[in-house]
Structure formats: structure tokens, C-alpha cells
Design a protein around this motif. Structure first.
Motif, PDB file in Angstrom:
ATOM      1  N   THR A 168       0.827  -1.196   0.000  1.00 45.91           N
ATOM      2  CA  THR A 168       0.000   0.000   0.000  1.00 45.91           C
ATOM      3  C   THR A 168       0.868   1.255   0.000  1.00 45.91           C
ATOM      4  O   THR A 168       1.970   1.253   0.543  1.00 45.91           O
ATOM      5  CB  THR A 168      -0.956   0.023   1.203  1.00 45.91           C
ATOM      6  OG1 THR A 168      -1.812   1.145   1.093  1.00 45.91           O
ATOM      7  CG2 THR A 168      -0.217   0.093   2.513  1.00 45.91           C
TER       8      THR A 168
ATOM      9  N   SER B  59      -0.781   4.280   0.794  1.00 48.22           N
ATOM     10  CA  SER B  59      -1.554   5.205   1.619  1.00 48.22           C
ATOM     11  C   SER B  59      -0.896   5.365   2.984  1.00 48.22           C
ATOM     12  O   SER B  59      -0.638   4.384   3.688  1.00 48.22           O
ATOM     13  CB  SER B  59      -2.971   4.667   1.792  1.00 48.22           C
ATOM     14  OG  SER B  59      -3.647   5.362   2.807  1.00 48.22           O
TER      15      SER B  59
ATOM     16  N   MET C 110      -3.008   3.890   5.798  1.00 45.92           N
ATOM     17  CA  MET C 110      -2.949   2.427   5.890  1.00 45.92           C
ATOM     18  C   MET C 110      -1.607   1.974   6.472  1.00 45.92           C
ATOM     19  O   MET C 110      -1.558   1.045   7.272  1.00 45.92           O
ATOM     20  CB  MET C 110      -3.160   1.779   4.515  1.00 45.92           C
ATOM     21  CG  MET C 110      -4.522   2.015   3.901  1.00 45.92           C
ATOM     22  SD  MET C 110      -5.894   1.463   4.918  1.00 45.92           S
ATOM     23  CE  MET C 110      -6.538   3.016   5.508  1.00 45.92           C
TER      24      MET C 110
ATOM     25  N   GLU D 235      -1.712  -6.455   6.546  1.00 46.18           N
ATOM     26  CA  GLU D 235      -1.899  -5.308   5.655  1.00 46.18           C
ATOM     27  C   GLU D 235      -3.174  -5.474   4.817  1.00 46.18           C
ATOM     28  O   GLU D 235      -3.978  -4.551   4.696  1.00 46.18           O
ATOM     29  CB  GLU D 235      -0.680  -5.165   4.747  1.00 46.18           C
ATOM     30  CG  GLU D 235      -0.779  -4.017   3.765  1.00 46.18           C
ATOM     31  CD  GLU D 235       0.407  -3.971   2.814  1.00 46.18           C
ATOM     32  OE1 GLU D 235       0.638  -2.890   2.259  1.00 46.18           O
ATOM     33  OE2 GLU D 235       1.081  -5.008   2.611  1.00 46.18           O
ATOM     34  N   ARG D 236      -3.371  -6.647   4.273  1.00 46.23           N
ATOM     35  CA  ARG D 236      -4.546  -6.918   3.443  1.00 46.23           C
ATOM     36  C   ARG D 236      -5.832  -6.750   4.255  1.00 46.23           C
ATOM     37  O   ARG D 236      -6.798  -6.133   3.805  1.00 46.23           O
ATOM     38  CB  ARG D 236      -4.463  -8.336   2.875  1.00 46.23           C
ATOM     39  CG  ARG D 236      -5.465  -8.635   1.786  1.00 46.23           C
ATOM     40  CD  ARG D 236      -5.229  -9.982   1.120  1.00 46.23           C
ATOM     41  NE  ARG D 236      -3.894 -10.112   0.539  1.00 46.23           N
ATOM     42  CZ  ARG D 236      -2.933 -10.914   1.014  1.00 46.23           C
ATOM     43  NH1 ARG D 236      -3.160 -11.686   2.060  1.00 46.23           N
ATOM     44  NH2 ARG D 236      -1.749 -10.967   0.438  1.00 46.23           N
TER      45      ARG D 236
ATOM     46  N   VAL E 115      -6.411  -2.990   5.022  1.00 49.73           N
ATOM     47  CA  VAL E 115      -6.872  -2.256   3.841  1.00 49.73           C
ATOM     48  C   VAL E 115      -8.316  -2.626   3.521  1.00 49.73           C
ATOM     49  O   VAL E 115      -9.117  -1.761   3.153  1.00 49.73           O
ATOM     50  CB  VAL E 115      -5.930  -2.500   2.641  1.00 49.73           C
ATOM     51  CG1 VAL E 115      -6.531  -1.965   1.355  1.00 49.73           C
ATOM     52  CG2 VAL E 115      -4.576  -1.851   2.899  1.00 49.73           C
ATOM     53  N   ARG E 116      -8.677  -3.901   3.685  1.00 43.33           N
ATOM     54  CA  ARG E 116     -10.076  -4.301   3.465  1.00 43.33           C
ATOM     55  C   ARG E 116     -11.008  -3.617   4.462  1.00 43.33           C
ATOM     56  O   ARG E 116     -12.124  -3.233   4.116  1.00 43.33           O
ATOM     57  CB  ARG E 116     -10.223  -5.813   3.613  1.00 43.33           C
ATOM     58  CG  ARG E 116     -10.149  -6.512   2.302  1.00 43.33           C
ATOM     59  CD  ARG E 116     -10.620  -7.952   2.456  1.00 43.33           C
ATOM     60  NE  ARG E 116      -9.595  -8.806   1.906  1.00 43.33           N
ATOM     61  CZ  ARG E 116      -9.122  -9.902   2.457  1.00 43.33           C
ATOM     62  NH1 ARG E 116      -9.582 -10.315   3.607  1.00 43.33           N
ATOM     63  NH2 ARG E 116      -8.195 -10.597   1.875  1.00 43.33           N
TER      64      ARG E 116
ATOM     65  N   GLY F  82      -9.521   0.779   4.183  1.00 43.03           N
ATOM     66  CA  GLY F  82      -8.999   1.456   3.002  1.00 43.03           C
ATOM     67  C   GLY F  82     -10.057   2.016   2.076  1.00 43.03           C
ATOM     68  O   GLY F  82     -11.201   1.586   2.062  1.00 43.03           O
TER      69      GLY F  82
ATOM     70  N   ASP G 219      -7.076   2.257  -2.344  1.00 40.35           N
ATOM     71  CA  ASP G 219      -6.197   1.414  -1.523  1.00 40.35           C
ATOM     72  C   ASP G 219      -6.447  -0.065  -1.792  1.00 40.35           C
ATOM     73  O   ASP G 219      -5.508  -0.857  -1.925  1.00 40.35           O
ATOM     74  CB  ASP G 219      -6.421   1.686  -0.019  1.00 40.35           C
ATOM     75  CG  ASP G 219      -6.053   3.085   0.393  1.00 40.35           C
ATOM     76  OD1 ASP G 219      -5.163   3.679  -0.236  1.00 40.35           O
ATOM     77  OD2 ASP G 219      -6.654   3.594   1.354  1.00 40.35           O
ATOM     78  N   ARG G 220      -7.725  -0.435  -1.879  1.00 39.96           N
ATOM     79  CA  ARG G 220      -8.057  -1.845  -2.118  1.00 39.96           C
ATOM     80  C   ARG G 220      -7.623  -2.288  -3.504  1.00 39.96           C
ATOM     81  O   ARG G 220      -7.199  -3.431  -3.698  1.00 39.96           O
ATOM     82  CB  ARG G 220      -9.556  -2.077  -1.902  1.00 39.96           C
ATOM     83  CG  ARG G 220      -9.959  -1.933  -0.437  1.00 39.96           C
ATOM     84  CD  ARG G 220     -11.371  -2.412  -0.153  1.00 39.96           C
ATOM     85  NE  ARG G 220     -12.360  -2.051  -1.138  1.00 39.96           N
ATOM     86  CZ  ARG G 220     -13.083  -0.930  -1.118  1.00 39.96           C
ATOM     87  NH1 ARG G 220     -12.904  -0.061  -0.146  1.00 39.96           N
ATOM     88  NH2 ARG G 220     -13.976  -0.686  -2.048  1.00 39.96           N
TER      89      ARG G 220
ATOM     90  N   GLU H  34      -5.018  -1.199  -5.088  1.00 35.06           N
ATOM     91  CA  GLU H  34      -3.552  -1.352  -5.074  1.00 35.06           C
ATOM     92  C   GLU H  34      -3.153  -2.775  -4.694  1.00 35.06           C
ATOM     93  O   GLU H  34      -2.175  -3.303  -5.195  1.00 35.06           O
ATOM     94  CB  GLU H  34      -2.918  -0.399  -4.068  1.00 35.06           C
ATOM     95  CG  GLU H  34      -2.692   0.984  -4.564  1.00 35.06           C
ATOM     96  CD  GLU H  34      -1.995   1.847  -3.523  1.00 35.06           C
ATOM     97  OE1 GLU H  34      -1.811   1.396  -2.366  1.00 35.06           O
ATOM     98  OE2 GLU H  34      -1.625   2.963  -3.875  1.00 35.06           O
ATOM     99  N   LEU H  35      -3.902  -3.371  -3.766  1.00 33.52           N
ATOM    100  CA  LEU H  35      -3.558  -4.714  -3.305  1.00 33.52           C
ATOM    101  C   LEU H  35      -4.089  -5.805  -4.222  1.00 33.52           C
ATOM    102  O   LEU H  35      -3.730  -6.960  -4.074  1.00 33.52           O
ATOM    103  CB  LEU H  35      -4.088  -4.945  -1.892  1.00 33.52           C
ATOM    104  CG  LEU H  35      -3.451  -4.092  -0.802  1.00 33.52           C
ATOM    105  CD1 LEU H  35      -3.999  -4.477   0.549  1.00 33.52           C
ATOM    106  CD2 LEU H  35      -1.951  -4.194  -0.804  1.00 33.52           C
TER     107      LEU H  35
END
Length: 177
Positions: free
Chosen positions: A108, A110, A113, A160-161, A164-165, A168, A172-173, A175-176
Motif C-alpha cells: 500500500t 496510503s 494504511m 496489511e490486506r 486495507v479491506r 482502506g 487502496d483496495r 492497489e492490493l
């Protein structure tokens, strides 16, 4: 200003009512006396302060998704339990516990985040973020024997995932992936 809280205009400027209420409460608390004069004085001071010194409109880049937040909190709670048990185990046994310093890339970009990931990782017993680069963390991990750097990177990617879920923005979402 904020779409959830009313902010009427006073002489051409918006005055956020929640900020006025908060500042009035602080005023009365600092004076230590709940009286009509203190409340009116607090209201007047709060209105003048918020009118003269308006807060800039900012977007922290955080959106709360309740279902994803619940999933994050459950897994974060489990991580806290497991990590606490691991640290207690190594504290109870004599000798030097295994520790590693691992560089962990983040996906990420952000800032919000990244900060939430830092807080989550540092809150868990046995892990500490030593340094932060643009998109990379240097993480100290205690109590995981062997060369588990790849496992640690995978664990951080999962945290991190989930963050962000849960928090974010759409960008942001994306990006992953």
C-alpha cells in the motif's frame, strides 16, 4: 465541511456545531463549575475560536467497512493471544529467546494504511517496527525459532490486506489487487 455533522454559516464562515459543543465541554470542565455563566462563556469562546481559526477540510483516507473490520478484529485478537502465549513461553524458559530483524515490503502507498499497519504490528507482543522506509518496514520479531523471514513477510502481508479491506479507500483496495 463534514456531511455527518451540521456546520451552519455565521458571517460567511462555517461553524461546526460538534466542535463548538466539544470546546464548550472542555471550557466548563476546566472551570470546574457547571453554571449558566460558564456554559454561555464556553459557547461564546468556542464560537469565536471556531470562526476565527477554521479547521481545514481534510480526508484522512479511512473508510470503515463493518464486516471486514469484524474479520480484522477477530484475527487480530487471535494474533494477540498466540503472540502473548509465545512471549510468555520464552520468558518462562531460561536462555536467549530467538529473535530476528526482517525487512518487510508493503504494497500500500496510503499513509493512513501504513500507520494502521504499524500500530497493529507494534501492538502485538513480540514484534516491534524498528524503522519505516517509503514502502518497507524493518521489523523485530521475538520468539519464532528458525529462519522464518518468509513466514513473517506473509503474516505482515495478511495484516496489511485485512487492514486495507477494513479501512482502506477503493483506491487502496485496488492497489492490493
Amino acid at each position: 465541511m463534514n456531511r455527518w455533522w451540521p456546520a451552519p454559516r455565521l458571517l460567511g464562515r462555517q461553524v461546526p456545531l460538534m466542535m463548538v459543543a466539544w470546546l464548550t465541554l472542555v471550557w466548563v470542565t476546566l472551570w470546574g463549575d457547571l453554571s449558566v455563566g460558564n456554559v454561555l462563556g464556553g459557547l461564546a469562546t468556542a464560537i469565536v475560536v471556531t470562526w476565527l481559526l477554521p479547521m481545514p477540510v481534510t480526508d484522512p483516507g479511512i473508510r470503515i467497512r463493518p464486516v471486514a473490520l469484524a474479520g480484522f478484529l477477530v484475527t487480530f485478537g487471535w494474533d494477540l493471544i498466540v503472540s502473548t502465549a509465545r512471549v510468555v513461553f520464552w520468558v518462562a524458559h531460561p536462555g536467549q529467546p530467538p529473535s530476528q530483524v526482517v525487512r518487510v515490503p508493503l504494497r500500500t502507498t496510503s499513509e493512513a494504511m501504513v500507520v494502521l499497519v504499524l500500530v497493529a504490528l507494534t501492538t502485538v507482543p513480540g514484534s516491534l517496527v524498528l524503522e519505516v522506509y517509503e514502502r518497507e518496514l524493518v521489523l523485530h520479531v521475538l520468539g519464532r525459532p528458525g529462519d522464518v523471514a518468509d513466514d513473517i513477510r506473509a503474516d505482515v502481508a495478511q495484516v496489511e490486506r485485512r487492514i486495507v479491506r477494513a479501512f482502506g479507500t477503493r483506491r487502496d483496495r485496488e492497489e492490493l489487487g
